[in-house]
Design a protein around this motif. Structure first.
Motif, PDB file in Angstrom:
ATOM      1  N   LYS A   9       0.857  -1.185   0.000  1.00 38.85           N
ATOM      2  CA  LYS A   9       0.000   0.000   0.000  1.00 38.85           C
ATOM      3  C   LYS A   9       0.895   1.238   0.000  1.00 38.85           C
ATOM      4  O   LYS A   9       1.315   1.715   1.061  1.00 38.85           O
TER       5      LYS A   9
ATOM      6  N   ASN B 250      -2.062  -0.748  -4.466  1.00 40.28           N
ATOM      7  CA  ASN B 250      -3.011  -1.195  -3.456  1.00 40.28           C
ATOM      8  C   ASN B 250      -3.176  -2.696  -3.624  1.00 40.28           C
ATOM      9  O   ASN B 250      -3.960  -3.159  -4.450  1.00 40.28           O
TER      10      ASN B 250
ATOM     11  N   ARG C 175       1.641   5.089  -2.145  1.00 38.34           N
ATOM     12  CA  ARG C 175       1.223   6.091  -3.136  1.00 38.34           C
ATOM     13  C   ARG C 175       2.236   7.223  -3.172  1.00 38.34           C
ATOM     14  O   ARG C 175       2.645   7.740  -2.128  1.00 38.34           O
TER      15      ARG C 175
ATOM     16  N   ASP D 184      -3.178  -4.326  -7.225  1.00 36.66           N
ATOM     17  CA  ASP D 184      -3.491  -3.275  -8.197  1.00 36.66           C
ATOM     18  C   ASP D 184      -2.434  -2.186  -8.174  1.00 36.66           C
ATOM     19  O   ASP D 184      -2.078  -1.676  -7.103  1.00 36.66           O
TER      20      ASP D 184
ATOM     21  N   THR E 170      -6.975   4.027  -2.908  1.00 39.10           N
ATOM     22  CA  THR E 170      -8.037   3.671  -3.851  1.00 39.10           C
ATOM     23  C   THR E 170      -8.077   4.729  -4.950  1.00 39.10           C
ATOM     24  O   THR E 170      -8.248   5.919  -4.663  1.00 39.10           O
TER      25      THR E 170
ATOM     26  N   GLU F  73      -8.504   4.850   1.972  1.00 32.65           N
ATOM     27  CA  GLU F  73      -8.978   5.555   0.776  1.00 32.65           C
ATOM     28  C   GLU F  73      -7.851   6.227   0.004  1.00 32.65           C
ATOM     29  O   GLU F  73      -7.990   6.507  -1.191  1.00 32.65           O
TER      30      GLU F  73
ATOM     31  N   HIS G 252      -3.392   0.704 -15.713  1.00 34.31           N
ATOM     32  CA  HIS G 252      -3.779  -0.142 -14.594  1.00 34.31           C
ATOM     33  C   HIS G 252      -3.110  -1.509 -14.750  1.00 34.31           C
ATOM     34  O   HIS G 252      -3.329  -2.205 -15.734  1.00 34.31           O
TER      35      HIS G 252
ATOM     36  N   ASN H 281      -9.789   6.125  -8.446  1.00 36.65           N
ATOM     37  CA  ASN H 281     -10.893   6.131  -9.398  1.00 36.65           C
ATOM     38  C   ASN H 281     -10.554   7.118 -10.502  1.00 36.65           C
ATOM     39  O   ASN H 281     -10.455   8.329 -10.241  1.00 36.65           O
TER      40      ASN H 281
END
Length: 378
Positions: free
Chosen positions: A107, A124, A109, A127, A254, A251, A140, A256
């Motif tokens: 995890k 994540n 970023r 992913d 995650t 979050e 992705h 989007n």
């Protein structure tokens, strides 16, 4: 330049010419206070090295600011002129900002804020997303089961982007040519820290010292400063401007894609092919770089005062395009000559580069005289 991609040995020209960028970066002025005294218990250099090697945190988040002032002249496409890249200019004479979040190896970023937009690399679990705001594109990836857990992580953008990556690069350079010591305690991003100092034993090096600020409690690097010889301020710095060791919310990992984003999703077979190609390329560079190197490639000297020498390739279209760009840059540099021949010289606070008229390039963290001595050894 594309020529560097096809000639593995020539890639050494970039890290050699920009060694300070590879090792360091920066924090906003004042975030590292070298003379602060938080009354920390004494620790030796050896103890600090062990601390860094054994450091482990469950999570962190923060803002990292990189600054550099290498004293480079205006160079077409690099530090001046209409074709100059804003992000590249800030890398060698300015500042860059990044945000980082960490909640374990799976995890992570990193958000790099550039002049033309933001680039995010997010992992994540299995992913992995790479998002570039400037082009409105995202890629992705899905990490196959059993992959990635034990693989050594590499800088996401090819150069150190966190104090840890910069410190790892500096610590990897420790050898008998390096003196290791400690200095006064420091404050970085409001936290108490020890300072570990690496300095060249060879006085011919332009590098005065590299200072690593080690968090007194968590033992991770909070900042790295690179000083030119005799300088009172760092030429290059990378450090946390703000840091928290609380585990970030889920979050943050995650992603989007924003509306309108063009998303590329490589299949598992395509991902395996890319991994295979990357592994094969690394193997070629590690095992065959010397065999594939252009004739005349060598290293003169040792340690911090070594000079990398390469004969530039000729005769193919890709090399010709790269050499044309290099020639444009060289045309803006002062001409020099001596018993070794003639050429163009680039000088900065931390390194020098010489492009000779007979098609060689010499780079080192040394004064021009050392380059001339190496150029005479044909």
């Amino acid at each position: 330049m594309k020529v560097l991609k096809s000639r593995p040995a020539l890639r050494w020209l970039v890290p050699a010419a920009a060694a300070v960028v590879v090792i360091g970066g920066g924090a906003a002025a004042g975030t590292i206070v070298a003379n602060a005294d938080p009354a920390l218990p004494e620790r030796s250099a050896a103890q600090l090295l062990v601390d860094v090697q054994n450091a482990k945190v469950d999570g962190l988040s923060g803002t990292i600011v990189q600054t550099a002032d290498l004293g480079l002249p205006a160079l077409p496409g690099i530090t001046g002129g209409s074709g100059a890249s804003p992000d590249l200019m800030k890398l060698v004479a300015g500042s860059n900002t990044a945000r980082v979040w960490y909640a374990g190896e799976d995890k992570v970023r990193l958000a790099v804020l550039g002049a033309l937009g933001e680039t995010d690399v997010i992992r994540n679990g299995s992913d992995v997303w790479v998002w570039r705001s400037s082009g409105g594109s995202a890629t992705h990836y899905r990490i196959p089961a059993g992959k990635g857990e034990h693989e050594q992580q590499k800088p996401a953008l090819g150069v150190p982007t966190t104090p840890k990556e910069a410190a790892d690069a500096a610590l990897a350079a420790i050898d008998p040519t390096t003196a290791v010591s400690t200095t006064g305690a420091a404050k970085v991003a409001g936290r108490d820290a020890y300072e570990l100092v690496l300095a060249p034993k060879d006085t011919a090096s332009l590098v005065g010292q590299v200072r690593l600020a080690i968090d007194a409690e968590k033992h991770i690097p909070l900042g790295v400063d690179v000083y030119a010889k005799g300088a009172n301020a760092p030429a290059v710095r990378i450090a946390f401007q703000q840091v928290s060791f609380a585990v970030p919310d889920a979050e943050q990992f995650t992603f989007n894609p924003p509306p309108g984003t063009k998303v590329e999703t490589p299949s598992e077979s395509e991902l395996r092919d890319k991994q295979k190609q990357a592994a094969e390329e690394l193997q070629r560079e590690a095992g065959k770089a010397e065999a594939e190197a252009p004739e005349g490639t060598k290293v003169v000297g040792k340690g911090w005062a070594s000079v990398f020498v390469a004969k530039l390739p000729t005769g193919d279209q890709e090399a010709g395009a790269g050499l044309k760009q290099l020639t444009t840059v060289a045309g803006a540099l002062p001409q020099v000559n001596g018993t070794w021949g003639s050429g163009r010289l680039l000088q900065s606070a931390l390194f020098s580069a010489l492009l000779t008229d007979d098609g060689r390039i010499l780079v080192g963290a040394v004064a021009p005289e050392k380059l001339y001595e190496a150029a005479a050894q044909k």
